[in-house]
Design an enzyme around this catalytic site. Structure first.
Site, PDB file in Angstrom:
ATOM      1  N   ASP A 264      24.831   9.080   4.855  1.00 27.87           N
ATOM      2  CA  ASP A 264      24.514  10.499   4.965  1.00 27.87           C
ATOM      3  C   ASP A 264      24.059  10.935   3.576  1.00 27.87           C
ATOM      4  OD1 ASP A 264      26.154  13.335   6.587  1.00 27.87           O
ATOM      5  OD2 ASP A 264      24.163  13.068   5.722  1.00 27.87           O
TER       6      ASP A 264
HETATM    7  C1  GLC Z   1      23.015  16.322   6.116  1.00 27.14           C
HETATM    8  C2  GLC Z   1      23.995  16.092   7.255  1.00 27.14           C
HETATM    9  C3  GLC Z   1      23.508  15.113   8.261  1.00 27.14           C
HETATM   10  C4  GLC Z   1      21.991  15.187   8.348  1.00 27.14           C
HETATM   11  C5  GLC Z   1      21.454  14.649   7.034  1.00 27.14           C
HETATM   12  C6  GLC Z   1      19.922  14.693   6.990  1.00 27.14           C
HETATM   13  O1  GLC Z   1      23.696  16.522   4.927  1.00 27.14           O
HETATM   14  O2  GLC Z   1      25.320  15.729   6.897  1.00 27.14           O
HETATM   15  O3  GLC Z   1      24.146  15.421   9.516  1.00 27.14           O
HETATM   16  O4  GLC Z   1      21.498  14.423   9.432  1.00 27.14           O
HETATM   17  O5  GLC Z   1      21.997  15.327   5.922  1.00 27.14           O
HETATM   18  O6  GLC Z   1      19.499  16.024   6.966  1.00 27.14           O
END
Ligand code: GLC
Length: 729
Positions: A264
């Protein structure tokens, strides 16, 4: 049916062919995801894509940028490896659907699959081939803003609905031009953050990990999800993005997952502030060793991977395995074939009628009727005038909710717009009463009260702003913000039939507001077609059928409160009873309860009203002793005794009374939507096998144990017809 599939063996051969030609830099490039594309694409980025610096880009600027980036990657680079182009398509792309917590209240896997299918078609037409959805985190904590992205508190229901989303996004063939790779996130346990504070620590005993948090991810795996995303959080002290136990032992060895795992945003280098990695090189080492194949947004893999291999800290075979996982997903998506070119060139226009119809149907099935006294609803079309009051009566942004990256706001039809279309502008008065949900000023009350006086019925749109919901939006207080309670109290004094319609991304606490209202609809963030959906429910074109998938607390102090709790050694003798303060010597005082409030939820899991009434009777069990390999059929008659045709979501629960570990007082084991005309009745039957009653024990083994079970066929988790059976050895 897989239209374009190369056989698995053929794909592996092609992977090995490419891998054998790749330099270490190119391998580390595949393991790197760029966080955005400046539009237009800079000369530097063109050069980086050409030399294989990235395997994926998320949040690319436009379809044109995506097409150009893909062209460079496939035509100008040495090996022509295509890019995974990712985006958060969470609840719709151009056509914004209700937020996931709302969708879950429909208990309708097929409709949810259809909504994800439409989202995939819209996004794929724009050149996107990977979405970071479904979010499968279980949570019991409405203080956590990301509850809006969940499918509720129950693992059985989240598994069914999450798998439906995977099938919707990936279609019958992930290689089809209108399919996206789906992503099971955030693996695992993110919803258990301490205090509901986002990104905080999670402490989950393995037995609970297996019984509560892992099942929806296993269901996604079994539905063929192509990617997983590791969570930001520590699980029992180990960052999920470096945790070999969950990423290699469970996901790869036990579940046989062979797609890719992406971190993430920044979760690899966040192992440094977690105190688990000493620097970026150490973070890269622990992320790759842990089992995260691709690093999102940060660059530690590319910056330090080569040195880690050359110093012998990382085995090149570990790198190769990660690259294989990435290439395998690209082959399965058909990206190496010429067909993918169509994806980047199609243009996505305004939402189609088909998409809007699905959005409307799903919103209609997601809005929960929590109260309806004196048959306030449905309203008659011959009503004189309506007063629409409150900041959410005409707010497109709030109606769409959070996680709306590409929504077409012009397609949003608010309640005010839809009501005026239905009754005519003159019959629908509008006074927001508050500048926004947080407004503490009473300056707008006079106009709102004037509108209410001039109307025959009042619709009060209350709740929390979309900007207060979602990631990094934890709340310590769940009451209606600003002067909303004061507003409804003033409106109530007029004695007009008053319906409260609440927009929110979580359970709020609004006991007094609900008491002032004659009827309450919980609309969540209902998406682009929320206005027409609310209007059709208000006038009875549609009859409410939604049921809560998350427990509503009376007060934030009750959290965590959820239906599948343990009985404890001292269950409250009268859960409804709230003893007066100072009753410590009262027999009730020596049980697990609060002495200052009622110990039941405001609204329980599975609860939702209709305009008609459903009566359950005649519970029957086909056998009273279930043996391994046999099936028990549990059935009951459900009658529509009211005057409206309607849908009822019938629920099946079980409880094992005694086992080697204490087991919950109820667990959802099945659900069925039945449509019954007024006066009609139907027998609803469920089957249970011994395996349906399995659980993970204290030795972390999945097991079934003989013993006595209670079983319910019920309208919600707090009532229903109860039976009993034995599970034999
Ligand atoms: C964000 C979220 C995740 C998301 C990713 C890309 O911080 O935690 O759910 O898909 O980054 O945007």
């Amino acid at each position: 049916m897989n239209l374009h599939a190369a056989s698995p063996a053929d794909i592996e051969k092609r992977i090995n062919g490419i891998l054998s030609q790749m330099t270490l830099e190119e391998k580390l490039g595949q393991m790197s995801q760029l966080d955005s594309i400046p539009s237009p694409i800079s000369a530097q980025l063109r050069e980086e894509i050409r030399r294989g610096r990235y395997g994926s880009i998320l949040n690319a600027g436009s379809a044109t940028d995506r097409a150009e980036a893909q062209r460079i990657a496939t035509k100008d680079s040495r090996l022509g490896i295509p890019l995974l182009l990712g985006r958060d398509v969470i609840h719709g792309y151009r056509t914004i659907m209700p937020v996931p917590l709302a969708e879950s209240a429909s208990w309708d896997p097929e409709l949810i699959r259809g909504a994800a299918r439409v989202a995939a078609q819209e996004a794929a037409a724009d050149g996107i081939n990977w979405t970071f959805a479904p979010m499968l985190d279980i949570t019991r904590d409405p203080r956590w803003g990301r509850i809006v992205e969940t499918l509720g508190e129950d693992p059985y229901l989240t598994s069914a609905l999450g798998a439906a989303m995977v099938r919707g996004f990936q279609g019958d063939d992930p290689a089809a031009p209108d399919s996206l790779a789906a992503c099971a996130k955030h693996y695992v346990g993110y919803g258990a953050v301490e205090g509901g504070r986002d990104y905080n620590a999670t402490w989950i005993p393995e037995i609970l990990l297996h019984n509560l948090y892992l099942p929806p991810f296993l269901a996604a795996r079994e539905a063929g999800v192509q990617t997983f995303m590791s969570a930001f959080t520590t699980l029992n002290g180990i960052p999920a993005s470096g945790d070999e136990f969950i990423l290699r032992q469970i996901l790869r060895k036990e579940w046989g997952f062979d797609g890719l795992v992406v971190s993430d945003w920044g979760s690899i280098v966040e192992m440094i502030p977690h105190g688990y990695a000493s620097d970026a090189a150490d973070a890269a080492f622990k992320g790759i060793r842990g089992g995260v194949d691709m690093e999102m947004a940060t660059t530690s893999y590319y910056d330090h991977g080569k040195a880690l291999v050359e110093r012998g800290k990382l085995d090149i075979r570990t790198i190769d395995e990660a690259v294989r996982n990435i290439l395998r997903v690209k082959f399965r998506l058909g990206l190496f074939d010429e067909r993918f070119a169509r994806r980047a060139n199609a243009s996505t226009g305004a939402p189609t009628n088909k998409a809007l119809n699905i959005a409307s149907e799903l919103a209609t099935e997601s809005i929960v009727l929590l109260k309806n006294e004196r048959t306030t609803l449905p309203l008659s079309l011959s009503i004189g005038k309506l007063a629409v009051i409150g900041p959410f009566g005409d707010s497109a942004a709030d109606q769409m909710g959070p996680w709306v990256m590409d929504g077409d706001a012009s397609a949003v039809r608010t309640p005010l717009i839809a009501l005026r279309e239905r009754l005519g502008k003159d019959r629908v008065l509008f006074a927001p009463g508050l500048r926004n949900a947080r407004d503490i000023s009473h300056d707008g009350f006079a106009a709102a009260l004037d509108a209410a006086r001039a109307a025959d019925a009042v619709l009060l749109f209350l709740g929390e702003e979309a900007a207060y919901s979602g990631e990094a939006r934890s709340l310590a207080n769940l009451d209606l913000p600003g002067a909303q309670e004061a507003l409804i109290a003033e409106i109530a004094k007029l004695g007009k039939p008053t319906t409260a319609i609440i927009f929110a991304g979580r359970p709020l606490t609004f006991h007094n507001a609900a008491a002032h209202a004659d009827a309450v609809l919980y609309a969540w963030y209902p998406g682009a077609m929320g206005g027409p959906a609310i209007t059709s429910l208000l006038f009875g074109d549609a009859v409410p059928s939604a049921k809560l998938t998350i427990t509503f607390p009376r007060t934030v102090g009750q959290i965590p409160i959820y239906y599948s709790h343990l009985n404890t050694g001292r269950p409250p003798l009268n859960a409804e009873g709230a003893g007066p303060v100072g009753t410590a010597e009262h027999p009730e005082g020596y049980t697990s309860r609060y002495i200052d409030i009622k110990n039941t939820p405001e609204y329980p899991f599975g609860f939702g009203l209709s305009y008609t009434h459903f009566e359950y009777s005649n519970l029957r069990l086909s056998i009273d002793r279930l043996r391994s390999g046999e099936k028990l059929t549990v059935s009951a008659d459900v009658a529509n005794t009211g005057k409206y045709d309607g849908d009822e979501i019938v629920q099946l629960y079980t409880r094992q009374l005694v086992a080697s570990v204490a087991r919950p007082v109820r667990e959802l084991k099945g659900f069925r939507r039945v449509h019954l005309k007024a006066g009609e009745h139907q027998t609803v039957a469920f089957t249970l096998s011994a395996d349906d009653l399995a659980f993970w024990n204290e030795h972390n083994e999945r097991t079934t144990e003989p013993g006595t079970f209670h079983v319910w066929i019920a309208p919600d988790s707090a009532s229903g017809l109860q039976g009993q059976f034995e599970l034999a050895k």
